[in-house]
Design a protein around this motif. Structure first.
Motif, PDB file in Angstrom:
ATOM      1  N   GLU A  27       3.412 -11.323   1.576  1.00 24.18           N
ATOM      2  CA  GLU A  27       4.748 -11.057   1.573  1.00 24.18           C
ATOM      3  C   GLU A  27       5.024  -9.883   0.750  1.00 24.18           C
ATOM      4  OE1 GLU A  27       2.832 -13.804   0.788  1.00 24.18           O
ATOM      5  OE2 GLU A  27       3.276 -14.911   2.687  1.00 24.18           O
ATOM      6  N   GLY A  28       4.167  -9.124   0.325  1.00 22.21           N
ATOM      7  CA  GLY A  28       4.485  -7.829  -0.386  1.00 22.21           C
ATOM      8  C   GLY A  28       4.603  -7.914  -1.990  1.00 22.21           C
ATOM      9  N   THR A  29       4.259  -8.919  -2.568  1.00 18.89           N
ATOM     10  CA  THR A  29       3.884  -9.243  -3.972  1.00 18.89           C
ATOM     11  C   THR A  29       2.891  -8.497  -4.435  1.00 18.89           C
ATOM     12  OG1 THR A  29       4.986 -11.423  -4.084  1.00 18.89           O
ATOM     13  CG2 THR A  29       3.701 -10.754  -6.045  1.00 18.89           C
ATOM     14  N   ARG A  75      -3.770 -11.587   1.818  1.00 20.15           N
ATOM     15  CA  ARG A  75      -3.870 -10.486   0.975  1.00 20.15           C
ATOM     16  C   ARG A  75      -4.150  -9.168   2.007  1.00 20.15           C
ATOM     17  NH1 ARG A  75      -2.764 -13.838  -1.781  1.00 20.15           N
ATOM     18  NH2 ARG A  75      -3.995 -14.750  -3.658  1.00 20.15           N
ATOM     19  N   ARG A  76      -3.689  -7.986   1.370  1.00 22.00           N
ATOM     20  CA  ARG A  76      -3.895  -6.786   1.854  1.00 22.00           C
ATOM     21  C   ARG A  76      -4.028  -5.593   0.831  1.00 22.00           C
ATOM     22  NH1 ARG A  76       2.507  -6.675   4.447  1.00 22.00           N
ATOM     23  NH2 ARG A  76       3.492  -6.327   2.430  1.00 22.00           N
ATOM     24  N   VAL A  77      -4.285  -4.438   1.148  1.00 24.12           N
ATOM     25  CA  VAL A  77      -4.562  -3.267   0.740  1.00 24.12           C
ATOM     26  C   VAL A  77      -3.300  -2.040   1.125  1.00 24.12           C
ATOM     27  CG1 VAL A  77      -5.753  -1.255  -0.080  1.00 24.12           C
ATOM     28  CG2 VAL A  77      -6.687  -3.303   0.029  1.00 24.12           C
ATOM     29  N   THR A  78      -2.710  -1.657   0.239  1.00 22.17           N
ATOM     30  CA  THR A  78      -1.495  -0.718   0.905  1.00 22.17           C
ATOM     31  C   THR A  78      -1.475   0.419   0.020  1.00 22.17           C
ATOM     32  OG1 THR A  78       0.286  -1.623  -0.397  1.00 22.17           O
ATOM     33  CG2 THR A  78       0.125  -2.814   1.720  1.00 22.17           C
ATOM     34  N   MET A  79      -0.968   1.558   0.435  1.00 26.14           N
ATOM     35  CA  MET A  79      -0.716   2.751  -0.023  1.00 26.14           C
ATOM     36  C   MET A  79       0.693   3.217  -0.225  1.00 26.14           C
ATOM     37  SD  MET A  79      -2.914   6.288   0.873  1.00 26.14           S
ATOM     38  CE  MET A  79      -2.674   7.638   0.274  1.00 26.14           C
ATOM     39  N   GLY A  80       1.129   3.920  -0.998  1.00 27.82           N
ATOM     40  CA  GLY A  80       2.413   4.179  -1.548  1.00 27.82           C
ATOM     41  C   GLY A  80       2.689   5.460  -2.377  1.00 27.82           C
ATOM     42  N   ALA A 129       8.495   5.694  -1.568  1.00 20.56           N
ATOM     43  CA  ALA A 129       9.521   6.298  -0.999  1.00 20.56           C
ATOM     44  C   ALA A 129       9.058   7.163   0.248  1.00 20.56           C
ATOM     45  CB  ALA A 129      10.461   7.086  -1.784  1.00 20.56           C
ATOM     46  N   VAL A 130       7.778   7.274   0.548  1.00 18.22           N
ATOM     47  CA  VAL A 130       7.450   8.537   1.582  1.00 18.22           C
ATOM     48  C   VAL A 130       6.977   7.691   2.654  1.00 18.22           C
ATOM     49  CG1 VAL A 130       5.663  10.217   1.900  1.00 18.22           C
ATOM     50  CG2 VAL A 130       6.676  10.335  -0.158  1.00 18.22           C
ATOM     51  N   ARG A 131       7.378   7.826   3.955  1.00 22.99           N
ATOM     52  CA  ARG A 131       6.711   7.049   4.946  1.00 22.99           C
ATOM     53  C   ARG A 131       5.501   8.235   5.610  1.00 22.99           C
ATOM     54  NH1 ARG A 131      10.008   5.726  10.777  1.00 22.99           N
ATOM     55  NH2 ARG A 131       8.219   5.562  11.970  1.00 22.99           N
ATOM     56  N   PHE A 132       4.539   7.597   5.933  1.00 21.93           N
ATOM     57  CA  PHE A 132       3.411   8.180   6.281  1.00 21.93           C
ATOM     58  C   PHE A 132       3.447   8.468   7.918  1.00 21.93           C
ATOM     59  CE2 PHE A 132       2.250   6.332   2.246  1.00 21.93           C
ATOM     60  CZ  PHE A 132       1.396   7.521   1.743  1.00 21.93           C
ATOM     61  N   ALA A 133       2.848   9.391   8.384  1.00 19.30           N
ATOM     62  CA  ALA A 133       3.108   9.640   9.894  1.00 19.30           C
ATOM     63  C   ALA A 133       1.868   9.216  10.470  1.00 19.30           C
ATOM     64  CB  ALA A 133       3.080  11.167  10.142  1.00 19.30           C
ATOM     65  N   MET A 134       1.611   7.835  10.484  1.00 22.01           N
ATOM     66  CA  MET A 134       0.388   7.077  11.022  1.00 22.01           C
ATOM     67  C   MET A 134       0.808   5.848  11.621  1.00 22.01           C
ATOM     68  SD  MET A 134      -1.019   6.306   7.273  1.00 22.01           S
ATOM     69  CE  MET A 134      -2.384   5.026   7.506  1.00 22.01           C
ATOM     70  N   GLN A 135       0.091   5.448  12.799  1.00 22.89           N
ATOM     71  CA  GLN A 135       0.147   4.154  13.304  1.00 22.89           C
ATOM     72  C   GLN A 135      -0.199   3.166  12.394  1.00 22.89           C
ATOM     73  OE1 GLN A 135      -0.538   4.400  17.385  1.00 22.89           O
ATOM     74  NE2 GLN A 135      -0.244   6.535  17.599  1.00 22.89           N
ATOM     75  N   THR A 136       0.609   2.378  11.760  1.00 19.06           N
ATOM     76  CA  THR A 136       0.210   1.141  10.910  1.00 19.06           C
ATOM     77  C   THR A 136       1.405   0.337  10.304  1.00 19.06           C
ATOM     78  OG1 THR A 136      -1.103   0.213   9.397  1.00 19.06           O
ATOM     79  CG2 THR A 136      -0.002   2.278   8.600  1.00 19.06           C
ATOM     80  N   ALA A 137       1.359  -0.610   9.992  1.00 20.02           N
ATOM     81  CA  ALA A 137       2.494  -1.269   9.326  1.00 20.02           C
ATOM     82  C   ALA A 137       2.876  -0.808   8.291  1.00 20.02           C
ATOM     83  CB  ALA A 137       2.079  -2.907   9.194  1.00 20.02           C
ATOM     84  N   GLU A 185       5.854  -1.124   5.098  1.00 26.23           N
ATOM     85  CA  GLU A 185       6.882  -2.191   4.571  1.00 26.23           C
ATOM     86  C   GLU A 185       7.227  -1.512   3.199  1.00 26.23           C
ATOM     87  OE1 GLU A 185       5.827  -6.195   4.812  1.00 26.23           O
ATOM     88  OE2 GLU A 185       4.962  -5.893   6.749  1.00 26.23           O
ATOM     89  N   ASN A 186       8.439  -1.475   2.782  1.00 29.20           N
ATOM     90  CA  ASN A 186       8.971  -1.107   1.265  1.00 29.20           C
ATOM     91  C   ASN A 186       8.438  -0.057   0.839  1.00 29.20           C
ATOM     92  OD1 ASN A 186      10.150  -3.721   1.316  1.00 29.20           O
ATOM     93  ND2 ASN A 186       8.124  -4.713   0.721  1.00 29.20           N
TER      94      ASN A 186
END
Length: 452
Positions: free
Chosen positions: A376-378, A417-422, A432-440, A442-443
């Motif tokens: 859920e993004g927590t 569970r998931r691993v994200t990068m921002g 605040a940066v959108r990555f130019a890559m094909q993946t989900a 969010e936020n």
């Protein structure tokens, strides 16, 4: 004694087998490769920067806005500034909350259809030694920028503006205006107007800007000697015009003549590697030519200039193909090309390779983080990834490692569970940066791995 030795040998052998098994298990690496996303989209600190009042139902989303203010608007009475009126009229609070940043230019002479003053009446009464004009540019008043009273008042103005905007990064770019028509540091002195001041005085104006806006990126219209030594960026208000842009690029590559000085402009061919390039589209060429019939030329000029933003004159979204093509050519494009994880004692180790496939760097040292999250993004955990964005030039990659400890084992069996990068914008504290890559995504975060 013999029995004890045998037991010890058995235990040691078992320990070795267990250790070997642990090392084998811990060393298993799970790798993902991410394909590029070649679509056009606005992104943090780059793209189009329409004027703060250029809004409408069909206005595309942007992350930058251009704010041009005349001295007359800023300080109608000496020492009295129109902050409240500017704040309300330009919706600055709302822009800040939305995470939009500003391109700022302060003007003392903006040619128009009618005779007028762009400096306050009180300043004109103090000085008044400039030139009223009616030229091909339009009508207006060009001050004597070398006048000591004018300079002193301008120093106070810049200090006040810098203090009012603050150091939170809301103002990302400041185009050095102040001097000349449209703040472009040129005056039609050949038609009888008071010329621009000598280089030493112009350098003092540059120093005023540096002191007033220490957190912003400063850009100048031409590669002046003083700008070259201070790491300023550059801007081109004739973007898309082949002749004028070729001349501008020639100044950057070779230097050139300025105000009677054959070496007044200094070569700055590598300036874009450490300082941003901006400007706006030319008004001499139609949108149809810029974005349709001459699109290839426009794209070539933008890319050769290593531009990060265009505004306030931006592409017309009615020419959608050209609008998107130019937008995609502006600034950085960051993509995780590959990421891998493996279990290690106490958590999971991640190795991430980040590429810049754009035409310019990301000029701010914003934090790059990895996150352990719920579906859920927590956020469960945040760890910095040791990559310096300003050092990642176009065509380059950087690889870094980090360890997450908050994810359960076995991670790959945990669906929630998931691993994200921002990349965090310090002004808002949000990714605040959108990555130019094909993946989900969010936020503001890109999903690298998710439980299956």
């Amino acid at each position: 004694m013999a029995s004890t030795m045998a037991e010890r040998r058995t235990a040691a052998a078992a320990a070795c087998l267990l250790l070997a098994g642990c090392l084998l298990w811990a060393g298993r690496k799970h790798t993902a490769v991410y394909q590029p996303d070649e679509t056009a989209f606005p992104n943090a600190q780059i793209g189009y920067a329409p004027g703060v009042l250029d809004t409408g139902p069909d206005e595309p989303a942007v992350t930058l806005r251009y704010l041009g203010l005349t001295w007359r608007e800023l300080e109608p009475e000496e020492g009295v500034y129109a902050w409240e009126a500017i704040q309300q009229t330009c919706h600055l609070d709302a822009l800040r909350q939305q995470g939009v940043h500003l391109v700022l230019r302060i003007l003392c002479d903006e040619p128009g259809a009618e005779a007028h003053l762009d400096i306050p009446d009180w300043l004109y009464e103090k000085t008044g030694n400039g030139s009223w004009y009616d030229l091909s540019y339009g009508k207006g008043y060009s001050p004597d920028y070398a006048d000591p009273a004018f300079f002193a008042a301008h120093a106070a103005l810049l200090r006040a503006v810098g203090e009012w905007f603050g150091a939170d990064g809301f103002v990302s770019y400041v185009e050095l205006g102040s001097l000349g028509h449209w703040g472009e540091w040129h005056v039609k002195s050949g038609e009888g107007l008071v010329p621009l001041p000598e280089e030493a005085v112009r350098d003092r104006y540059m120093a005023l800007y540096r002191e007033a806006f220490p957190a912003a990126k400063l850009l100048v219209r031409r590669p002046f000697r003083g700008a070259a030594g201070q790491g300023f960026g550059l801007y081109n208000d004739m973007t898309g015009h082949a002749g004028d842009t070729a001349e501008w690029l020639g100044w950057i590559e070779n230097g050139g003549w300025y105000e009677g000085d054959p070496a007044g402009l200094s070569p700055m061919p590598d300036a874009w590697q450490t300082a941003p390039i901006g400007g706006e589209l030319t008004s001499r060429i139609s949108m149809e030519q810029l974005l349709e019939t001459g699109l290839d030329q426009t794209l070539s000029l933008v890319k050769r200039s290593h531009m990060s933003f265009l505004g306030p004159k931006t592409a017309d979204a009615a020419y959608r193909t050209g609008y998107d093509a130019v937008l995609s050519a502006l600034g950085y494009r960051l993509r995780v090309t590959e990421a891998a994880w493996r279990r290690v004692p106490g958590g999971m180790e991640l190795t991430v390779t980040l590429a810049n496939e754009g035409s310019a760097p990301f000029y701010w040292d914003w934090p790059v983080n990895l996150y352990a999250e719920t579906a859920e993004g927590t956020t469960l955990e945040k760890v910095p990834l040791g990559i310096s964005l300003p050092e990642l030039l176009p065509g380059q990659t950087r690889t870094a490692k980090a360890k997450l400890t908050a994810l359960p084992a076995p991670f790959w069996e945990e669906r929630d569970r998931r691993v994200t990068m921002g990349i965090v914008d310090p002004m808002t504290g949000r990714d605040a940066v959108r990555f130019a890559m094909q993946t989900a995504q969010e936020n503001g975060r890109a999903v690298l791995f998710a439980g299956v």
